[in-house]
Design a protein around this motif. Structure first.
Motif, PDB file in Angstrom:
ATOM      1  N   ARG A   3      34.102  26.633  54.393  1.00 43.45           N
ATOM      2  CA  ARG A   3      34.638  27.696  53.157  1.00 43.45           C
ATOM      3  C   ARG A   3      35.473  28.701  53.884  1.00 43.45           C
ATOM      4  O   ARG A   3      34.878  29.588  54.752  1.00 43.45           O
ATOM      5  CB  ARG A   3      33.179  28.112  52.687  1.00 43.45           C
ATOM      6  N   PRO A   4      36.590  28.746  53.659  1.00 35.46           N
ATOM      7  CA  PRO A   4      37.779  29.553  54.015  1.00 35.46           C
ATOM      8  C   PRO A   4      37.444  30.930  53.745  1.00 35.46           C
ATOM      9  O   PRO A   4      36.959  31.315  52.626  1.00 35.46           O
ATOM     10  CB  PRO A   4      39.089  29.305  53.377  1.00 35.46           C
ATOM     11  N   ALA A   5      37.653  31.887  54.537  1.00 32.35           N
ATOM     12  CA  ALA A   5      37.279  33.331  54.343  1.00 32.35           C
ATOM     13  C   ALA A   5      38.270  34.254  55.238  1.00 32.35           C
ATOM     14  O   ALA A   5      38.438  33.761  56.521  1.00 32.35           O
ATOM     15  CB  ALA A   5      35.992  33.766  54.650  1.00 32.35           C
ATOM     16  N   ALA A   6      38.779  35.526  54.687  1.00 33.48           N
ATOM     17  CA  ALA A   6      39.846  36.186  55.601  1.00 33.48           C
ATOM     18  C   ALA A   6      38.559  37.473  56.040  1.00 33.48           C
ATOM     19  O   ALA A   6      37.913  37.990  55.290  1.00 33.48           O
ATOM     20  CB  ALA A   6      40.645  36.808  54.577  1.00 33.48           C
ATOM     21  N   PRO A   7      38.890  37.883  57.159  1.00 33.74           N
ATOM     22  CA  PRO A   7      37.835  38.943  57.875  1.00 33.74           C
ATOM     23  C   PRO A   7      38.191  40.122  57.224  1.00 33.74           C
ATOM     24  O   PRO A   7      39.016  40.524  56.263  1.00 33.74           O
ATOM     25  CB  PRO A   7      38.599  38.824  59.135  1.00 33.74           C
ATOM     26  N   LEU A   8      37.221  41.295  57.738  1.00 35.45           N
ATOM     27  CA  LEU A   8      37.264  42.512  57.128  1.00 35.45           C
ATOM     28  C   LEU A   8      38.766  43.031  57.122  1.00 35.45           C
ATOM     29  O   LEU A   8      39.370  43.156  58.269  1.00 35.45           O
ATOM     30  CB  LEU A   8      36.297  43.233  58.103  1.00 35.45           C
ATOM     31  N   ALA A   9      39.136  43.708  56.161  1.00 30.07           N
ATOM     32  CA  ALA A   9      40.341  44.596  55.869  1.00 30.07           C
ATOM     33  C   ALA A   9      40.429  45.306  54.830  1.00 30.07           C
ATOM     34  O   ALA A   9      39.572  45.287  53.913  1.00 30.07           O
ATOM     35  CB  ALA A   9      41.403  43.205  56.000  1.00 30.07           C
ATOM     36  N   HIS A  10      41.596  46.220  54.806  1.00 34.74           N
ATOM     37  CA  HIS A  10      42.162  46.899  53.392  1.00 34.74           C
ATOM     38  C   HIS A  10      42.480  45.944  52.464  1.00 34.74           C
ATOM     39  O   HIS A  10      43.730  45.345  52.779  1.00 34.74           O
ATOM     40  CB  HIS A  10      42.938  47.974  53.921  1.00 34.74           C
ATOM     41  N   ARG A  11      41.848  45.452  51.526  1.00 34.96           N
ATOM     42  CA  ARG A  11      42.245  44.756  50.402  1.00 34.96           C
ATOM     43  C   ARG A  11      43.233  45.380  49.511  1.00 34.96           C
ATOM     44  O   ARG A  11      43.354  46.645  49.479  1.00 34.96           O
ATOM     45  CB  ARG A  11      41.231  44.216  49.675  1.00 34.96           C
ATOM     46  N   PRO A  12      44.337  44.865  48.742  1.00 36.34           N
ATOM     47  CA  PRO A  12      45.120  45.282  47.774  1.00 36.34           C
ATOM     48  C   PRO A  12      44.401  46.201  46.815  1.00 36.34           C
ATOM     49  O   PRO A  12      44.905  47.014  46.107  1.00 36.34           O
ATOM     50  CB  PRO A  12      46.079  44.183  47.416  1.00 36.34           C
ATOM     51  N   ASP A  13      43.306  45.787  46.394  1.00 37.25           N
ATOM     52  CA  ASP A  13      42.732  46.560  45.317  1.00 37.25           C
ATOM     53  C   ASP A  13      41.791  47.627  45.618  1.00 37.25           C
ATOM     54  O   ASP A  13      41.150  48.121  45.083  1.00 37.25           O
ATOM     55  CB  ASP A  13      41.542  45.546  44.635  1.00 37.25           C
ATOM     56  N   GLY A  14      41.944  47.823  47.046  1.00 35.12           N
ATOM     57  CA  GLY A  14      41.465  49.201  47.545  1.00 35.12           C
ATOM     58  C   GLY A  14      39.986  49.013  48.289  1.00 35.12           C
ATOM     59  O   GLY A  14      39.280  50.104  48.587  1.00 35.12           O
ATOM     60  N   ILE A  15      39.707  47.955  48.092  1.00 31.25           N
ATOM     61  CA  ILE A  15      38.144  47.503  48.698  1.00 31.25           C
ATOM     62  C   ILE A  15      38.465  47.306  50.329  1.00 31.25           C
ATOM     63  O   ILE A  15      39.457  46.536  50.752  1.00 31.25           O
ATOM     64  CB  ILE A  15      37.579  46.561  48.175  1.00 31.25           C
ATOM     65  N   ILE A  16      37.346  47.697  51.042  1.00 29.37           N
ATOM     66  CA  ILE A  16      37.438  47.385  52.431  1.00 29.37           C
ATOM     67  C   ILE A  16      36.311  46.155  52.591  1.00 29.37           C
ATOM     68  O   ILE A  16      35.288  46.553  52.265  1.00 29.37           O
ATOM     69  CB  ILE A  16      37.188  48.716  53.157  1.00 29.37           C
ATOM     70  N   ALA A  17      36.851  45.100  52.581  1.00 28.07           N
ATOM     71  CA  ALA A  17      35.847  44.174  52.889  1.00 28.07           C
ATOM     72  C   ALA A  17      36.470  42.868  53.547  1.00 28.07           C
ATOM     73  O   ALA A  17      37.611  42.841  53.572  1.00 28.07           O
ATOM     74  CB  ALA A  17      35.426  43.752  51.479  1.00 28.07           C
ATOM     75  N   GLY A  18      35.696  41.786  53.835  1.00 28.00           N
ATOM     76  CA  GLY A  18      36.052  40.485  53.985  1.00 28.00           C
ATOM     77  C   GLY A  18      36.480  39.764  52.618  1.00 28.00           C
ATOM     78  O   GLY A  18      35.946  40.273  51.470  1.00 28.00           O
ATOM     79  N   THR A  19      36.896  38.390  52.517  1.00 21.39           N
ATOM     80  CA  THR A  19      37.220  38.044  51.273  1.00 21.39           C
ATOM     81  C   THR A  19      37.077  36.565  51.320  1.00 21.39           C
ATOM     82  O   THR A  19      37.458  35.868  52.359  1.00 21.39           O
ATOM     83  CB  THR A  19      38.846  38.083  51.086  1.00 21.39           C
ATOM     84  N   ASP A  20      36.353  36.020  50.354  1.00 18.81           N
ATOM     85  CA  ASP A  20      35.962  34.543  50.369  1.00 18.81           C
ATOM     86  C   ASP A  20      37.404  34.293  49.618  1.00 18.81           C
ATOM     87  O   ASP A  20      37.509  34.321  48.445  1.00 18.81           O
ATOM     88  CB  ASP A  20      34.759  34.391  49.210  1.00 18.81           C
ATOM     89  N   LEU A  21      38.018  33.376  50.323  1.00 21.15           N
ATOM     90  CA  LEU A  21      39.170  32.755  49.862  1.00 21.15           C
ATOM     91  C   LEU A  21      39.336  31.680  48.648  1.00 21.15           C
ATOM     92  O   LEU A  21      40.149  31.201  48.278  1.00 21.15           O
ATOM     93  CB  LEU A  21      39.889  32.045  51.047  1.00 21.15           C
ATOM     94  N   THR A  22      38.069  31.017  48.597  1.00 21.17           N
ATOM     95  CA  THR A  22      37.898  30.160  47.580  1.00 21.17           C
ATOM     96  C   THR A  22      37.666  30.842  46.228  1.00 21.17           C
ATOM     97  O   THR A  22      38.062  30.468  45.177  1.00 21.17           O
ATOM     98  CB  THR A  22      36.549  29.363  47.823  1.00 21.17           C
ATOM     99  N   GLY A  23      36.697  31.995  45.950  1.00 22.89           N
ATOM    100  CA  GLY A  23      36.402  32.518  44.979  1.00 22.89           C
ATOM    101  C   GLY A  23      37.154  33.774  44.713  1.00 22.89           C
ATOM    102  O   GLY A  23      37.215  34.348  43.704  1.00 22.89           O
ATOM    103  N   GLY A  24      37.633  34.395  45.921  1.00 23.07           N
ATOM    104  CA  GLY A  24      38.473  35.479  45.602  1.00 23.07           C
ATOM    105  C   GLY A  24      37.594  37.037  45.769  1.00 23.07           C
ATOM    106  O   GLY A  24      38.187  38.026  45.885  1.00 23.07           O
ATOM    107  N   GLY A  25      36.272  37.031  45.722  1.00 18.40           N
ATOM    108  CA  GLY A  25      35.370  38.039  45.696  1.00 18.40           C
ATOM    109  C   GLY A  25      34.972  38.249  47.194  1.00 18.40           C
ATOM    110  O   GLY A  25      35.492  37.984  48.021  1.00 18.40           O
ATOM    111  N   THR A  26      33.966  38.946  47.405  1.00 22.75           N
ATOM    112  CA  THR A  26      33.492  39.453  48.667  1.00 22.75           C
ATOM    113  C   THR A  26      31.718  39.541  48.578  1.00 22.75           C
ATOM    114  O   THR A  26      31.127  39.311  47.557  1.00 22.75           O
ATOM    115  CB  THR A  26      34.001  40.645  49.260  1.00 22.75           C
TER     116      THR A  26
END
Length: 249
Positions: A28-51
């Motif tokens: 299941r693809p995921a992006a590592p911890l980062a400043h997201r465009p929505d202002g959240i500091i988190a990793g991202t589940d690239l399938t669902g878009g959440g964290t």
């Protein structure tokens, strides 16, 4: 089979300390911890878009774990990871009651501008204040912590007693592959602990295992950091990301 412990308002020097592992299918693809465009500091589940876990500069923190039930997760239901991002963006829990009722079962801890709460939708939607102290979060009942959850909570207790701000001991505790003694009995369901292959804090498995370890610290002045350590399917460490942030106290 995620596991985490959260120290909320439990120490004179620290408002929040979190240590947890995200376990997931390696495919299941995921992006590592980062400043997201929505202002959240988190990793991202690239399938669902959440964290699964994140913070914001505005003073919010949220962490979700799946609650295991015998029938398993049902496809097509609203995303629990999207619930985390909605709450981190400032949505109030009582505006999301209908959506939470439709989701697969979950446990969630939310901190927002100096207050914290526990949310779940199993067996029904509920939100209650989180008392000061160290709380465990796993894939069973919030009030029935699994042995591996207790291990992580004990690691935070020892870290607080040690009086050092260095987070490496917490990351080391999250790498523990020694199974915690478990009273698990299949006929009782998931409440007393997972099956043996999921008993360790860190799960090494080529298909489903620990993808990352995360430690969050926020002191009484609002100075915070979030550190994520990633692993591949062999359990090999693949990278560390640290992001510092400040909460207005």
């Amino acid at each position: 089979m995620c596991v985490a412990a959260v120290a909320w308002d439990a120490h004179p020097d620290w408002l929040l300390v979190v240590a947890g592992n995200r376990d997931e299918f390696h495919a299941r693809p995921a992006a590592p911890l980062a400043h997201r465009p929505d202002g959240i500091i988190a990793g991202t589940d690239l399938t669902g878009g959440g964290t699964w876990l994140g913070v914001t500069e505005g003073g919010r923190f949220a962490l979700v774990t799946n609650y295991r039930v015998p029938e398993g997760s049902q496809p097509g239901r609203p995303s629990r990871g999207k619930l985390v991002t909605d709450l981190l963006e400032g949505a109030l829990p009582d505006t999301l009651t209908d959506a939470m009722a439709q989701m697969n079962p979950f446990n969630l801890i939310l901190a927002d501008t100096g207050e914290a709460s526990f949310l779940t939708n199993h067996p029904q939607v509920e939100a209650r204040p989180l008392s000061p102290g160290i709380h465990g979060l796993s894939n069973g009942g919030f009030d029935v912590p699994w042995p591996k959850t207790l291990q992580v909570g004990e690691a935070i207790t020892e870290w607080l007693d040690r009086g050092s701000a260095e987070v490496e001991p917490l990351l080391g505790a999250l790498r523990n592959e020694t199974p915690a003694p478990s009273p698990h009995r299949p006929e009782l369901g998931p409440e007393l602990g997972p099956e043996p292959r999921f008993a360790p804090v860190f799960i090494r498995d080529a298909i489903y295992g620990t993808r990352c370890s995360t430690v969050i610290t926020v002191d009484r002045e609002g100075r915070g950091s979030i550190v994520e350590r990633s692993f591949d399917a062999d359990g090999t460490r693949t990278g560390d990301v640290r992001i510092d942030f400040v909460w207005a106290m």
